[in-house]
Design a protein around this motif. Structure first.
Motif, mmCIF file in Angstrom:
data_model
loop_
_atom_site.group_PDB
_atom_site.id
_atom_site.type_symbol
_atom_site.label_atom_id
_atom_site.label_comp_id
_atom_site.label_asym_id
_atom_site.label_seq_id
_atom_site.Cartn_x
_atom_site.Cartn_y
_atom_site.Cartn_z
ATOM 1 N N ARG A 157 37.990 17.904 -22.032
ATOM 2 C CA ARG A 157 38.228 17.834 -20.583
ATOM 3 C C ARG A 157 39.577 17.193 -20.260
ATOM 4 N NH1 ARG A 157 35.904 13.429 -18.109
ATOM 5 N NH2 ARG A 157 34.971 14.722 -16.481
ATOM 6 N N HIS A 190 33.329 23.072 -17.306
ATOM 7 C CA HIS A 190 31.968 22.521 -17.306
ATOM 8 C C HIS A 190 30.937 23.635 -17.123
ATOM 9 C CE1 HIS A 190 28.820 19.530 -16.530
ATOM 10 N NE2 HIS A 190 28.497 20.220 -15.451
ATOM 11 N N ASP A 198 29.400 21.957 -10.884
ATOM 12 C CA ASP A 198 29.563 20.579 -10.419
ATOM 13 C C ASP A 198 31.046 20.302 -10.200
ATOM 14 O OD1 ASP A 198 29.464 17.919 -9.792
ATOM 15 O OD2 ASP A 198 28.682 17.244 -11.723
ATOM 16 N N ALA A 201 32.398 16.820 -11.210
ATOM 17 C CA ALA A 201 32.441 16.445 -12.626
ATOM 18 C C ALA A 201 33.833 16.000 -13.068
ATOM 19 C CB ALA A 201 31.980 17.614 -13.491
#
Length: 320
Positions: A157, A190, A198, A201
């Protein structure tokens, strides 16, 4: 670094990401800035600002393809080599393939053509000059092309966020643009890995000072009665796309309903539908993308885009 398995479900969601974004783009083309008044459900009519054929995608998908083609080679999008190649593709596209270009992006690319040096350096310098001389430097032209960035680092991420901000900065240096691109790219990553939507997130990937305003912005968009006056600004574009996703994600036909909802908000319809489509496609996969025939520069079809999305997650998977 996260661990994940490149399952058939993950591949299907990766295949749906670019495809659903392109379907939204092509479906929104006729209605961009009220080119055609929407009467009932959106239709693949073509026309729009680039005199498109029915089912033909616009600059939103064209610029995303420039990024996707580089990602599909397996090179890290955070590298100088990758960003030089993306910048070179943007510059070539603007001369050889662009059917229409947003105002901010057009001015930055035109300025970069006059400069010397590596392609990414020319673009960044032109983008910085535009930001310094304009009070409208936070357009939606970077947010619209986040689909491939969300696919390139399924395992990381932080790298997703870095790539989102740096590639946005090739044409849009305003921090708000970077923040929206980080949020949307991480939401796509995600969704592909988990099958869940989301947008919040990725908040921890941003500076804490921006959290309150962005949360308020997103919550405002979740109101069923939300209607922006315009959505060419990166914040309102994100709001329009998020509103469409929220209104559609729990319905029986989420991608179709989300694209319709994005377009019904009006204004920059192809962009907001492309942005919403990327996240919905990432969550629900190729099998749930409405069966429209889409095509466009550089001579690709919807099936080609689905293949490109799968190639990105295959070539960019970590090699332990």
């Amino acid at each position: 670094m996260e661990t994940y398995e490149l399952t058939d479900a993950v591949r299907n969601r990766a295949r749906g990401t670019l495809l659903a974004s392109a379907v939204g783009d092509a479906l929104g083309v006729p209605y961009e800035f009220d080119t055609i008044t929407l009467d009932g459900e959106p239709q693949m009519l073509g026309g729009g600002l680039g005199d498109y054929e029915p089912g033909e995608w616009s600059d939103d998908t064209q610029m995303a393809i420039c990024i996707a083609q580089v990602a599909a080679t397996g090179v890290r999008l955070t590298s100088q080599a990758a960003q030089d190649e993306i910048a070179a593709k943007f510059l070539a596209w603007s001369k050889e393939g662009a059917t229409d270009i947003g105002i901010q992006t057009s001015r930055v690319l035109a300025d970069a053509h006059r400069r010397e040096g590596a392609a990414s350096q020319r673009l960044r310098a032109a983008a910085a000059y535009f930001a310094a001389t304009s009070d409208r430097a936070a357009g939606n032209g970077a947010l619209m092309r986040t689909a491939p960035i969300g696919l390139a680092f399924l395992y990381d991420r932080d790298l997703t966020a870095q790539a989102a901000r740096e590639i946005a900065g090739l044409t849009h240096t305003d921090p708000m643009v970077g923040d929206t691109c980080v949020l949307w790219s991480e939401a796509i990553r995600h969704a592909v890995t988990s099958g869940r939507i989301d947008i919040y997130a990725g908040l921890d990937l941003l500076h804490p000072d921006v959290h309150p305003s962005l949360i308020a912005t997103l919550k405002e968009a979740e109101d069923p009665d939300f209607r922006p006056e315009a959505n060419s600004f990166t914040i309102t574009a994100m709001q329009s796309a998020w509103h469409a996703v929220v209104m559609a994600k729990d319905t029986d036909d989420p991608i179709r309903n989300g694209l319709f909802e994005a377009i019904k908000q009006g204004s920059d319809t192809d962009t907001t539908a492309a942005v919403a489509g990327a996240l919905l496609g990432a969550a629900f996969g190729e099998d749930r993308v409405p069966d429209y025939e889409v095509h466009g520069w550089p001579g690709m079809t919807g099936s080609d885009l689905a293949d490109l999305g799968e190639t990105i997650v295959e070539k960019c998977r970590p090699r332990y």
